[in-house]
Design a protein around this motif. Structure first.
Motif, PDB file in Angstrom:
ATOM      1  N   PRO A 277       0.835  -1.205   0.000  1.00  0.00           N
ATOM      2  CA  PRO A 277       0.000   0.000   0.000  1.00  0.00           C
ATOM      3  C   PRO A 277       0.870   1.255   0.000  1.00  0.00           C
ATOM      4  CG  PRO A 277       0.040  -0.962   2.198  1.00  0.00           C
ATOM      5  CD  PRO A 277       0.818  -1.888   1.295  1.00  0.00           C
ATOM      6  N   ALA A 278       0.278   2.377  -0.375  1.00  0.00           N
ATOM      7  CA  ALA A 278       1.097   3.585  -0.486  1.00  0.00           C
ATOM      8  C   ALA A 278       0.324   4.842  -0.083  1.00  0.00           C
ATOM      9  CB  ALA A 278       1.628   3.735  -1.907  1.00  0.00           C
ATOM     10  N   PHE A 279       1.106   5.816   0.362  1.00  0.00           N
ATOM     11  CA  PHE A 279       0.560   7.097   0.795  1.00  0.00           C
ATOM     12  C   PHE A 279       1.152   8.238  -0.022  1.00  0.00           C
ATOM     13  CE2 PHE A 279       0.092   4.369   4.457  1.00  0.00           C
ATOM     14  CZ  PHE A 279      -1.121   4.748   5.012  1.00  0.00           C
ATOM     15  N   GLY A 280       0.372   9.306  -0.158  1.00  0.00           N
ATOM     16  CA  GLY A 280       0.855  10.537  -0.765  1.00  0.00           C
ATOM     17  C   GLY A 280       0.501  11.700   0.147  1.00  0.00           C
ATOM     18  N   ALA A 281       1.279  12.764   0.066  1.00  0.00           N
ATOM     19  CA  ALA A 281       0.998  13.985   0.835  1.00  0.00           C
ATOM     20  C   ALA A 281       1.137  15.175  -0.104  1.00  0.00           C
ATOM     21  CB  ALA A 281       1.972  14.119   2.004  1.00  0.00           C
ATOM     22  N   HIS A 282       0.156  16.064  -0.089  1.00  0.00           N
ATOM     23  CA  HIS A 282       0.158  17.176  -1.040  1.00  0.00           C
ATOM     24  C   HIS A 282       0.069  18.529  -0.336  1.00  0.00           C
ATOM     25  CE1 HIS A 282      -1.543  14.559  -4.573  1.00  0.00           C
ATOM     26  NE2 HIS A 282      -0.496  14.013  -3.997  1.00  0.00           N
ATOM     27  N   ILE A 283       0.836  19.490  -0.879  1.00  0.00           N
ATOM     28  CA  ILE A 283       0.742  20.883  -0.427  1.00  0.00           C
ATOM     29  C   ILE A 283       0.186  21.692  -1.591  1.00  0.00           C
ATOM     30  CG2 ILE A 283       1.964  22.884   0.510  1.00  0.00           C
ATOM     31  CD1 ILE A 283       4.288  21.006   1.230  1.00  0.00           C
ATOM     32  N   CYS A 284      -0.887  22.436  -1.323  1.00  0.00           N
ATOM     33  CA  CYS A 284      -1.539  23.215  -2.379  1.00  0.00           C
ATOM     34  C   CYS A 284      -1.618  24.677  -1.966  1.00  0.00           C
ATOM     35  CB  CYS A 284      -2.954  22.678  -2.599  1.00  0.00           C
ATOM     36  SG  CYS A 284      -3.977  23.702  -3.662  1.00  0.00           S
ATOM     37  N   ASP A 285      -1.155  25.580  -2.841  1.00  0.00           N
ATOM     38  CA  ASP A 285      -1.343  27.021  -2.636  1.00  0.00           C
ATOM     39  C   ASP A 285      -2.372  27.499  -3.647  1.00  0.00           C
ATOM     40  OD1 ASP A 285       0.675  26.774  -0.833  1.00  0.00           O
ATOM     41  OD2 ASP A 285       2.106  28.074  -1.885  1.00  0.00           O
ATOM     42  N   LEU A 286      -3.343  28.237  -3.157  1.00  0.00           N
ATOM     43  CA  LEU A 286      -4.440  28.682  -4.004  1.00  0.00           C
ATOM     44  C   LEU A 286      -4.668  30.173  -3.791  1.00  0.00           C
ATOM     45  CD1 LEU A 286      -7.876  26.892  -4.088  1.00  0.00           C
ATOM     46  CD2 LEU A 286      -7.734  29.148  -3.073  1.00  0.00           C
ATOM     47  N   GLU A 287      -5.035  30.857  -4.856  1.00  0.00           N
ATOM     48  CA  GLU A 287      -5.365  32.284  -4.737  1.00  0.00           C
ATOM     49  C   GLU A 287      -6.790  32.474  -5.195  1.00  0.00           C
ATOM     50  OE1 GLU A 287      -2.465  35.099  -6.258  1.00  0.00           O
ATOM     51  OE2 GLU A 287      -4.100  36.299  -7.094  1.00  0.00           O
ATOM     52  N   VAL A 288      -7.577  33.180  -4.408  1.00  0.00           N
ATOM     53  CA  VAL A 288      -8.971  33.378  -4.779  1.00  0.00           C
ATOM     54  C   VAL A 288      -9.200  34.849  -5.091  1.00  0.00           C
ATOM     55  CG1 VAL A 288      -9.755  33.646  -2.385  1.00  0.00           C
ATOM     56  CG2 VAL A 288     -11.360  32.861  -4.126  1.00  0.00           C
ATOM     57  N   ASP A 289      -9.995  35.083  -6.128  1.00  0.00           N
ATOM     58  CA  ASP A 289     -10.385  36.446  -6.495  1.00  0.00           C
ATOM     59  C   ASP A 289     -11.686  36.733  -5.752  1.00  0.00           C
ATOM     60  OD1 ASP A 289     -11.516  38.671  -7.669  1.00  0.00           O
ATOM     61  OD2 ASP A 289     -10.852  38.152  -9.699  1.00  0.00           O
ATOM     62  N   PRO A 290     -11.633  37.579  -4.716  1.00  0.00           N
ATOM     63  CA  PRO A 290     -12.827  37.743  -3.877  1.00  0.00           C
ATOM     64  C   PRO A 290     -13.974  38.439  -4.604  1.00  0.00           C
ATOM     65  CG  PRO A 290     -11.059  39.212  -3.155  1.00  0.00           C
ATOM     66  CD  PRO A 290     -10.496  38.379  -4.260  1.00  0.00           C
ATOM     67  N   GLU A 291     -13.723  39.042  -5.741  1.00  0.00           N
ATOM     68  CA  GLU A 291     -14.805  39.717  -6.471  1.00  0.00           C
ATOM     69  C   GLU A 291     -15.539  38.781  -7.429  1.00  0.00           C
ATOM     70  OE1 GLU A 291     -13.439  43.192  -8.415  1.00  0.00           O
ATOM     71  OE2 GLU A 291     -13.439  44.363  -6.562  1.00  0.00           O
ATOM     72  N   THR A 292     -14.865  37.717  -7.860  1.00  0.00           N
ATOM     73  CA  THR A 292     -15.504  36.806  -8.818  1.00  0.00           C
ATOM     74  C   THR A 292     -15.658  35.391  -8.262  1.00  0.00           C
ATOM     75  OG1 THR A 292     -13.410  36.108  -9.787  1.00  0.00           O
ATOM     76  CG2 THR A 292     -14.450  38.059 -10.748  1.00  0.00           C
ATOM     77  N   GLY A 293     -14.947  35.086  -7.210  1.00  0.00           N
ATOM     78  CA  GLY A 293     -15.004  33.739  -6.653  1.00  0.00           C
ATOM     79  C   GLY A 293     -14.120  32.741  -7.380  1.00  0.00           C
ATOM     80  N   ARG A 294     -13.422  33.204  -8.413  1.00  0.00           N
ATOM     81  CA  ARG A 294     -12.594  32.267  -9.155  1.00  0.00           C
ATOM     82  C   ARG A 294     -11.270  32.056  -8.438  1.00  0.00           C
ATOM     83  NH1 ARG A 294      -9.917  30.210 -13.475  1.00  0.00           N
ATOM     84  NH2 ARG A 294      -8.357  31.809 -13.759  1.00  0.00           N
ATOM     85  N   SER A 295     -10.832  30.821  -8.421  1.00  0.00           N
ATOM     86  CA  SER A 295      -9.572  30.544  -7.745  1.00  0.00           C
ATOM     87  C   SER A 295      -8.572  29.970  -8.730  1.00  0.00           C
ATOM     88  CB  SER A 295      -9.794  29.567  -6.594  1.00  0.00           C
ATOM     89  OG  SER A 295     -10.447  28.421  -7.068  1.00  0.00           O
ATOM     90  N   ARG A 296      -7.342  30.086  -8.359  1.00  0.00           N
ATOM     91  CA  ARG A 296      -6.254  29.653  -9.220  1.00  0.00           C
ATOM     92  C   ARG A 296      -5.265  28.916  -8.330  1.00  0.00           C
ATOM     93  NH1 ARG A 296      -1.645  32.521 -11.176  1.00  0.00           N
ATOM     94  NH2 ARG A 296      -2.024  34.118  -9.622  1.00  0.00           N
TER      95      ARG A 296
END
Lengths: 759, 326
Positions: free
Chosen positions: A607-626
């Motif tokens: 069996p195997a494990f993964g670990a992820h780090i995610c950085d996200l930026e959200v546009d507070p006027e449109t709700g769109r994130s990147r």
């Protein structure tokens, strides 16, 4: 093999074996075959999500000039067999009914008839002339409706399997219920200083493979049939087709084409039995190619879900209790991956007391199929979100909290067995030490962390290694190559034989040309089939040693083997070491051709494990994130071809990000899927994604001679939660429903801003 | 795709001669072929006009630009004259589709782009645009992507083009050539509101061929911007978009252009919003007032109400970006 081995090819990055054919367009995919006398098939599908078929009149369609055969459910026999399949058994009665409805249509797009004609236009026109009378029923459009009072029932004879549920007995839409438990969960929660409980929902999503389903089939007067198709499991197609169409499996040969993605979705059959039944009736080959809308509407996505999770922790971060309820949509027939979800959800953590119940729920949507670590991403989304909340509440670093509770070798997995060597602590430590974890964040940005688990599979594999007289070799296995397994297999054979990797050609055999081999799935091919290739190459090498012994007139045991050369025993007169090419040049004189072969059943995998780090930026006027930065850490055991391993990790992350941010099946109240195309079913495109960084961690799997673990599925498990945790960090809002599409995020941001201040 | 007759036209005369009833002109094919595959478009004849000499981009007297109907979207977007004089038009083109599609799609074809309404594209659904009189499935269906401006009781489908939004802001003209000679139609009158006849989408008459688009001179178009808000970074249609230009002198707005996409049934010129800006300083309050004016007549359905505020913010962002230009 305990001592670390010095590899010559394993761990290098040779040019991919499937590359040139693919970039030059020479590779033959499912829709690329054309046979003499071929007819074109068209499938008529139900416009209703739930209906009783009153009658089907095919007379007008059969009368259309150019039509050679029309089939309905009546043309297929009833079957009750099942095919065992590691991750989920295939019930062939359900599959038979799914490929062509017999008495009811259970989702919008359910096949009800098929036509074969000289052109696709005639076939389509004839299909339109088929008169189907439906008695339209109220559709079950989701879990809440399926379980609600007075819900329409999909299968009147359905009985809840497994531990009896509260409503067992009467007609039900619950196909099964299972429980997992350990310790005393009430006592555990009583001990906790902090209890966090949340309910999560995810929509149905599709694998989104680029190549649609396609096949061509022929069936002779003698009952012998050949099917060419795009599939992850040619032997599954063989057995399923034979059972559904009513042929002897010994008479059915399945030839797998090159495959344009599958991710689990190309294990079961859809078109193949129809093409075969039409071909049998028409006595001509029949080709069927699915359109993208039918791929969405009528093949197997993965479940929509509702998951409730409650975790209890001590003030110091020790998790002491967990309870969870999972409801997964199975689609029209039993068989969601809810059991796997339940088994995976706590796999990372030492939890002394837990109680998990899991429900498989039928609804009027397409029957779900496997999708990359089936069931685990949905469960991880829920658990990892709650673990993130606990870390926040207790003000403990999220990686620290996970390290504190991490399972290690010798701990008992929540689903039963004791773990062997696992790399969970190692990937957590690698993540903690990585510069990404400490990199500064900009305005409107947030960082999320999550881990994920997958069992990985072993199962049946066969391989042959044929030596040519020039010292080159050809490998044949029965696994269609999706993730670069041909290259990895060539590297393993080269490693064992001591010949350059470019001198090994790696092939995918058909069901008559290769030994029985289970599906390309479960992250098993590089592990289990790779092991078969290693053993087959060893077998060939032993035969080479025997040939050298014959030439030198010594006993085989006296012949050594080093760096791809047979070494004569010390003192043998006029004998000097012989290379593979020198030995194969003399094959005919020394006993004939050399074919190494091996077959095996691997009951377990690492069996195997993964670990992820995610950085996200959200546009507070449109709700769109990147997604602005993403790093995936994974214990892969041993990376045979690191480029492919990194590609698997990046691919899993990309799919997971799509699932988290944008993908969803949108249904009308009538159960009609409204976004059956890639424009409106929004998978991420290249411009949506940053370069996904990968960190390979290698904790050898003792079950494999090189230490290989399955790689392909783990990386789709953490992203849903990693993205949602990043969103929580960026906005202060805990999202419990996917996808995090701009309107949903915007609405939540506005609602949070509009909370009135108490006077 | 249904069977059709294919004619490759060598010149304009041959093209018009071949274009009998039930025929469609084929330029880039990025809309037509797509819809033919879905059986939404079922032309009896397809007339390939790619050999026609309509691929020029030329300067017109006074500083305008004439763009041939067969100029590819990518060529127009990257043309030095367009980039220098009409940045909003270049930005709008580059915001559309994907590089491969832009390399094929033409100016004339873009003017005739059909809506991305789910129900228009699904032949099993009722749609007044595709089948007049059959009803509108979007009114009470999944209408998150649908229009809030210019709708009728028969259709709420949005016009999908980005390019046309910029052209609406720029007061462009469409040049048509037909059996009764040539004529010029202002772009803002070229696209029709759905009204009682959503199947009639443009002012184009049977047998007419688009030959070019004229973008008249507009000095202050150098201070302009196109902002598109969508669900993903590319290969997605606008949920809301705004093409704006500002004439700023002495800290005051002397003139303004505002057009909207993604929220209306046609490329939407917001003249009332433009008027509110004249004589005001280029600040947040002015921009917000203009945005409120632009959406004053919006009529949401069940799932697209969010577009009203989103469109306003899009306008404010575009005006802010234009206002901040050097």
């Amino acid at each position: 093999m305990t001592a670390p081995r010095d590899f010559k090819y394993v761990g290098t990055r040779p040019i991919r074996h499937d590359g040139v054919d693919k970039v030059t367009g020479r590779a033959s995919y499912g829709a690329d075959a054309a046979w003499p006398g071929m007819l074109h098939g068209f499938v008529l599908r139900s416009p209703h999500a739930h209906a009783r078929i009153v009658s089907i009149d095919t007379g007008a369609a059969e009368a259309v000039p150019g039509v050679h055969a029309v089939i309905t459910g009546k043309d297929l026999p009833e079957t009750t067999a099942t095919i065992a399949l590691g991750e989920a058994a295939i019930d062939l009665r359900d599959i038979g009914d799914n490929v062509l409805a017999k008495t009811k249509t259970l989702y919008h797009g359910h096949a009800v008839a098929a036509v074969a004609a000289t052109t696709i236009d005639i076939a389509r026109e004839a299909a339109a002339a088929i008169e189907v009378v439906y008695d339209v029923l109220e559709p079950v459009t989701g879990i809440d409706r399926a379980l609600g009072a007075g819900a329409p029932i999909l299968h009147p004879a359905l009985v809840t399997k497994g531990a009896a549920g509260p409503d067992a007995g009467g007609p039900t839409n619950i196909a099964s219920r299972m429980e997992l438990k350990r310790g005393d969960v009430d006592a555990g929660f009583a001990e906790a200083d902090l209890v966090v409980e949340r309910e999560f929902r995810t929509p149905m999503v599709h694998q989104g493979y680029i190549e649609p389903h396609a096949c061509i089939a022929r069936c002779g007067e003698d009952g012998r049939a050949v099917v060419w198709c795009t599939t992850q499991g040619p032997f599954v197609v063989r057995d399923a087709c034979a059972a559904i169409v009513g042929l002897d499996p010994a008479n059915v040969k399945v030839v797998p084409s090159e495959i344009g993605g599958g991710f689990g979705g190309k294990i079961v059959v859809y078109l193949e039995p129809l093409a075969l039944a039409l071909a049998r009736k028409a006595r001509r080959p029949v080709k069927i190619v699915m359109g993208r809308d039918d791929v969405f509407r009528a093949t197997g996505p993965t479940s929509g879900s509702k998951v409730r999770v409650k975790l209890g922790a001590k003030r110091d971060g020790t998790i002491v209790a967990a309870s969870a309820s999972l409801w997964y949509e199975a689609g029209a027939y039993a068989g969601s991956p809810v059991g796997a979800g339940a088994m995976c959800m706590l796999a990372a953590y030492k939890v002394p007391n837990f109680f998990i119940e899991a429900y498989d729920v039928v609804v009027n949507k397409p029957k779900v199929a496997a999708y990359r670590a089936p069931g685990s991403p949905i469960a991880a989304f829920a658990v990892e979100s709650v673990v993130d909340e606990i870390a926040r509440e207790l003000k403990i670093d999220p990686i620290e909290l996970r390290l504190m509770n991490a399972n290690a070798e010798g701990d008992r997995a929540p689903y039963g067995p004791k773990y062997g060597p696992i790399g969970l602590a190692q990937i957590l430590e690698a993540a903690r030490a990585h510069p990404h974890w400490r990199a500064p964040l900009g305005a409107n940005q947030g960082r999320g962390f999550a881990v994920g688990f997958w069992f990985n599979a072993g199962m049946n594999s066969s391989a042959t290694v044929t030596l040519n007289s020039d010292g080159s070799a050809a490998v044949v296995t029965g696994n269609p190559d999706i993730g670069g397994t041909r290259a990895a297999q060539a590297m393993m054979a080269a490693e064992e034989l001591g010949i350059p990797v470019e001198r090994v050609r790696s092939n995918v055999g058909d069901t008559d040309g290769s030994g029985f081999t289970d599906v390309t799935g479960g992250s098993r091919v590089c592990y289990a089939t790779g092991m078969a290739v290693i053993r087959a190459a060893e077998d060939a090498r032993e035969q080479l040693r025997a040939r050298a012994a014959t030439i030198w007139n010594v006993s085989k045991d006296a012949v050594g083997w080093e760096n791809g050369r047979a070494i004569p025993p010390a003192g043998t007169e006029k004998a000097s070491p012989m290379t593979v090419a020198e030995l194969t040049a003399k094959m005919t004189q020394t006993g004939g051709p050399i074919v190494g072969r091996a077959s095996l059943y691997a009951p377990m995998a690492g069996p195997a494990f993964g670990a992820h780090i995610c950085d996200l930026e959200v546009d507070p006027e449109t709700g769109r994130s990147r997604i602005v930065r993403y790093t995936a850490f994974q214990d892969v055991g041993k990376a045979v071809h690191p480029s492919y391993v990194e590609g698997q990790m990046q691919g899993g992350v990309a799919q997971g990000i799509g699932w988290a941010l944008n993908e969803e099946y949108i249904y009308s109240a009538d159960g009609v899927m409204e976004n059956a195309g890639f424009l409106d079913y929004r998978m991420p495109v290249a411009s949506d994604l940053p370069m996904i960084e990968t960190v390979i961690v290698e904790v050898a799997n003792p079950l494999h001679p090189y230490g290989v673990r399955g790689v392909g599925e783990v990386p789709i498990v953490p992203p849903l939660a990693a993205v949602a945790n990043a969103m929580r960090d960026a906005t202060g809002i805990r999202f419990t429903e996917l996808p995090l599409s701009p309107p949903r995020v915007l609405e939540a941001i506005e609602a949070a801003a509009a909370v009135p201040v108490e006077a | 795709m249904d069977p059709f007759r294919f004619v490759a036209a060598a010149d304009e005369h041959a093209a018009r001669a071949a274009a009998s009833a039930g025929a469609r002109y084929l330029a880039g094919g990025t809309t037509l072929v797509d819809l033919m595959k879905l059986h939404v478009e079922r032309p009896r004849t397809v007339v390939d006009i790619n050999a026609l000499p309509l691929t020029e981009i030329a300067e017109t007297p006074g500083g305008g630009v004439r763009v041939g109907a067969l100029v590819r979207n990518s060529d127009m977007a990257h043309h030095p004259l367009i980039r220098a004089r009409f940045p909003l038009l270049s930005q709008a083109l580059l915001a559309g589709a994907s590089p491969q599609i832009r390399n094929m799609a033409t100016t004339g074809g873009n003017l005739l782009q059909r809506t991305r309404c789910y129900y228009f594209r699904d032949t099993s659904a009722a749609c007044n645009k595709r089948e007049p009189g059959s009803g509108c499935s979007a009114l009470d269906g999944c209408n998150r992507i649908h229009a809030v401006l210019g709708t009728s009781d028969h259709c709420i489908a949005t016009h999908p083009s980005d390019m046309c939004v910029a052209l609406a802001a720029l007061d462009a003209f469409v040049l048509l050539s037909g059996p009764r000679g040539s004529r010029v139609v202002p772009l803002v009158e070229f696209h029709l509101m759905p009204g009682d006849h959503p199947e009639r989408e443009t002012a184009i008459e049977p047998g007419e061929l688009i030959t070019a688009v004229d973008v008249p001179p507009l000095g202050f178009a150098t201070r302009s911007a196109y902002v598109k808000v969508r669900d993903r970074a590319s290969y997605a249609f606008a949920l809301a978009s705004a093409a704006v230009a500002l004439d700023l002198r002495g800290g005051e707005i002397r003139d303004a252009r505002i057009a909207l996409g993604g929220v209306a049934t046609k490329p939407w010129r917001a003249r009332e919003a433009e008027r509110t800006l004249v004589g005001r300083p280029p600040d947040a309050a002015s921009f917000r007032a203009a945005a409120d004016a632009a959406l004053a007549g919006a009529r949401p359905r069940a799932h697209n109400g969010f577009k009203i505020e989103l469109a306003k913010r899009t306008i404010v962002r575009a005006l802010t970006r234009a206002g901040a230009m050097a």
